[in-house]
Design an enzyme around this catalytic site. Sequence first.
Site, PDB file in Angstrom:
ATOM      1  N   ARG A   1     -40.274  -5.446  36.180  1.00 10.32           N
ATOM      2  CA  ARG A   1     -41.732  -5.455  36.309  1.00 10.32           C
ATOM      3  C   ARG A   1     -42.188  -6.465  37.358  1.00 10.32           C
ATOM      4  NH1 ARG A   1     -45.159  -3.988  32.061  1.00 10.32           N
ATOM      5  NH2 ARG A   1     -46.417  -5.854  32.269  1.00 10.32           N
TER       6      ARG A   1
ATOM      7  N   ARG B   1     -40.926 -12.089  46.388  1.00 11.02           N
ATOM      8  CA  ARG B   1     -41.469 -11.850  47.732  1.00 11.02           C
ATOM      9  C   ARG B   1     -41.038 -12.935  48.715  1.00 11.02           C
ATOM     10  NH1 ARG B   1     -46.747 -11.062  45.263  1.00 11.02           N
ATOM     11  NH2 ARG B   1     -46.828  -8.938  44.442  1.00 11.02           N
TER      12      ARG B   1
ATOM     13  N   ARG C   1     -42.773  -7.877  18.902  1.00 13.20           N
ATOM     14  CA  ARG C   1     -43.153  -9.282  18.962  1.00 13.20           C
ATOM     15  C   ARG C   1     -44.655  -9.351  18.729  1.00 13.20           C
ATOM     16  NH1 ARG C   1     -39.364 -12.832  18.384  1.00 13.20           N
ATOM     17  NH2 ARG C   1     -40.281 -14.391  19.807  1.00 13.20           N
TER      18      ARG C   1
ATOM     19  N   ARG D   1     -47.382 -19.559  27.403  1.00 17.06           N
ATOM     20  CA  ARG D   1     -48.378 -19.765  28.451  1.00 17.06           C
ATOM     21  C   ARG D   1     -49.686 -20.272  27.870  1.00 17.06           C
ATOM     22  NH1 ARG D   1     -49.443 -13.404  30.229  1.00 17.06           N
ATOM     23  NH2 ARG D   1     -49.845 -12.647  28.137  1.00 17.06           N
TER      24      ARG D   1
ATOM     25  N   GLU E   1     -50.383 -19.741  23.796  1.00 17.27           N
ATOM     26  CA  GLU E   1     -49.854 -18.471  23.307  1.00 17.27           C
ATOM     27  C   GLU E   1     -48.420 -18.642  22.823  1.00 17.27           C
ATOM     28  OE1 GLU E   1     -50.956 -15.318  26.017  1.00 17.27           O
ATOM     29  OE2 GLU E   1     -49.168 -14.188  25.456  1.00 17.27           O
TER      30      GLU E   1
ATOM     31  N   TYR F   1     -43.858  -0.051  25.869  1.00 16.47           N
ATOM     32  CA  TYR F   1     -44.514  -1.191  26.519  1.00 16.47           C
ATOM     33  C   TYR F   1     -45.404  -0.605  27.617  1.00 16.47           C
ATOM     34  CZ  TYR F   1     -44.108  -5.926  28.752  1.00 16.47           C
ATOM     35  OH  TYR F   1     -44.319  -7.175  29.281  1.00 16.47           O
TER      36      TYR F   1
ATOM     37  N   ASP G   1     -48.792  -0.414  30.111  1.00 15.62           N
ATOM     38  CA  ASP G   1     -49.946  -1.068  30.717  1.00 15.62           C
ATOM     39  C   ASP G   1     -51.185  -0.195  30.471  1.00 15.62           C
ATOM     40  OD1 ASP G   1     -48.615  -3.276  31.657  1.00 15.62           O
ATOM     41  OD2 ASP G   1     -48.104  -2.368  33.574  1.00 15.62           O
TER      42      ASP G   1
HETATM   43  N1  UDP Z   1     -41.166 -13.626  32.611  1.00 19.14           N
HETATM   44  C1  UDP Z   1     -40.539 -14.852  32.673  1.00 19.14           C
HETATM   45  N2  UDP Z   1     -41.234 -15.919  33.159  1.00 19.14           N
HETATM   46  C2  UDP Z   1     -42.508 -15.813  33.587  1.00 19.14           C
HETATM   47  C3  UDP Z   1     -43.135 -14.571  33.520  1.00 19.14           C
HETATM   48  C4  UDP Z   1     -42.444 -13.481  33.022  1.00 19.14           C
HETATM   49  O1  UDP Z   1     -39.404 -15.000  32.279  1.00 19.14           O
HETATM   50  O2  UDP Z   1     -43.069 -16.835  34.006  1.00 19.14           O
HETATM   51  C5  UDP Z   1     -40.383 -12.492  32.075  1.00 19.14           C
HETATM   52  C6  UDP Z   1     -40.597 -12.319  30.573  1.00 19.14           C
HETATM   53  O3  UDP Z   1     -39.377 -11.897  29.992  1.00 19.14           O
HETATM   54  C7  UDP Z   1     -41.629 -11.229  30.505  1.00 19.14           C
HETATM   55  C8  UDP Z   1     -41.235 -10.350  31.692  1.00 19.14           C
HETATM   56  O4  UDP Z   1     -40.765 -11.279  32.683  1.00 19.14           O
HETATM   57  O5  UDP Z   1     -41.587 -10.521  29.304  1.00 19.14           O
HETATM   58  C9  UDP Z   1     -42.356  -9.487  32.243  1.00 19.14           C
HETATM   59  O6  UDP Z   1     -43.423 -10.332  32.615  1.00 19.14           O
HETATM   60  P1  UDP Z   1     -44.932  -9.851  32.613  1.00 19.14           P
HETATM   61  O7  UDP Z   1     -45.739 -10.904  33.239  1.00 19.14           O
HETATM   62  O8  UDP Z   1     -44.986  -8.471  33.155  1.00 19.14           O
HETATM   63  O9  UDP Z   1     -45.224  -9.818  31.043  1.00 19.14           O
HETATM   64  P2  UDP Z   1     -46.572  -9.402  30.272  1.00 19.14           P
HETATM   65  O10 UDP Z   1     -47.692  -9.428  31.232  1.00 19.14           O
HETATM   66  O11 UDP Z   1     -46.304  -8.036  29.773  1.00 19.14           O
HETATM   67  O12 UDP Z   1     -46.674 -10.415  29.208  1.00 19.14           O
END
Ligand code: UDP
Length: 381
Positions: A171, A175, A247, A277, A298, A346, A348
């Site tokens: 996902r 870059r 989860r 976060r 969170e 999962y 969006d």
């Molecule tokens: N992830 C991570 N560190 C970060 C952000 C994301 O390890 O700082 C990993 C984590 O396993 C997460 C996945 O990347 O579930 C996908 O991130 P995304 O931001 O897409 O998660 P969401 O927005 O669905 O919470």
Amino acid sequence: MNFAIAGAGFSGAILANELAKAGHKIKVFESRDHLAGNCYTERDSKSGIMIHKYGPHIFHTDNEEVWKYVNQITEFMPYVNRVKTTSQGRVFSLPINLLTINQYFNKTFNPIEAKEFIQSIAFNTIEDPKSFEEQALKFIGRELYEAFFRGYTIKQWGINPQALPASILKRLPVRFNYDDNYFNHKYQGMPKSGYTVIVETLLDHGNISVLLNTPFQSELVDEFDHVFYTGPIDAWFGYSEGMLGYRTLDFVREDHEGDYQGCAVMNYGDEEIPYTRITEHKYFSPWEQHDRTVIFKEYSRACEAQDIPYYPIRLINEKSLLRLYIEKAKREKKVSFLGRLGTYRYLDMDVTIAEALAASKESLVRIRNNQVIPPFFVDPL
Ligand code: UDP
């Protein structure tokens, strides 16, 4: 015809709206005391800030039709998701981009140098990464993986990243320029008046009645021509085969004067910090002015029976359980399963919306042709 829809999130509301516009009568059953499911937003009575009650939702899509659809319903404001992360006592830019690489390794690489450098530290021998960890090691090497992904992912999923599928990391982009837009999609924005109003608008139709605080009871099936169920698929069958793993999230609120962290989303990469976060919600509405601020820490944990499910886990065990439920669902005559919980995926928001629009279209065609409405409109596996 008379339809029941279980769940007043995006899937249920879109379906209700499309079927109602075609002249059918719809009863929507919602177990919570509000509309919009986990996209629910409300203005905080104390601070006046728009709060995303079940965690941040940023709308992003490549789907022109979906973008037009949501913009017809409510006004979207320009919004670009720019996420920061705190790791090992320092703040970095996400998704991993040229600034992150230069900050982390204390360098002034240009894009070509950075690419060469990352290639030199990445595990190129991994050809077909199967797990989250392999995927990360192959693309960014061990140091960046451990700084930004390992701890966060253990906290988020409660599972060692060696046991998680590579698809979860896919996902996120890496870059080699300074673009720090979290998403690659063409369209991105935030609804000016929040997400709840979208669902309210969709359900505001003479042919639709909505019952809040009213879970759909399976004994009611015979009162309707068909039921569209957007709740958890295992719950429909009384968890007869066992519970599908999710989860859930706990949000711990704090109120502060002025500013707290200076951005909407600050991730925490270190495993020792218990939360994944912190979100500062006034930054999701940068066009508004607020003197006070509200933040949420969170925490992610295993979802128990009474909790709200967020992220489907979908590992090998869950998938075989899901297969059993799909078989059972296919034997139901008058029920269709859709949405994030109905298909245990999962999803969006934009995908949820696109699928709900497609399901509505297909249902209307089937109704017109006197055909059975299918149990699924997509393959949940
Ligand atoms: N992830 C991570 N560190 C970060 C952000 C994301 O390890 O700082 C990993 C984590 O396993 C997460 C996945 O990347 O579930 C996908 O991130 P995304 O931001 O897409 O998660 P969401 O927005 O669905 O919470």
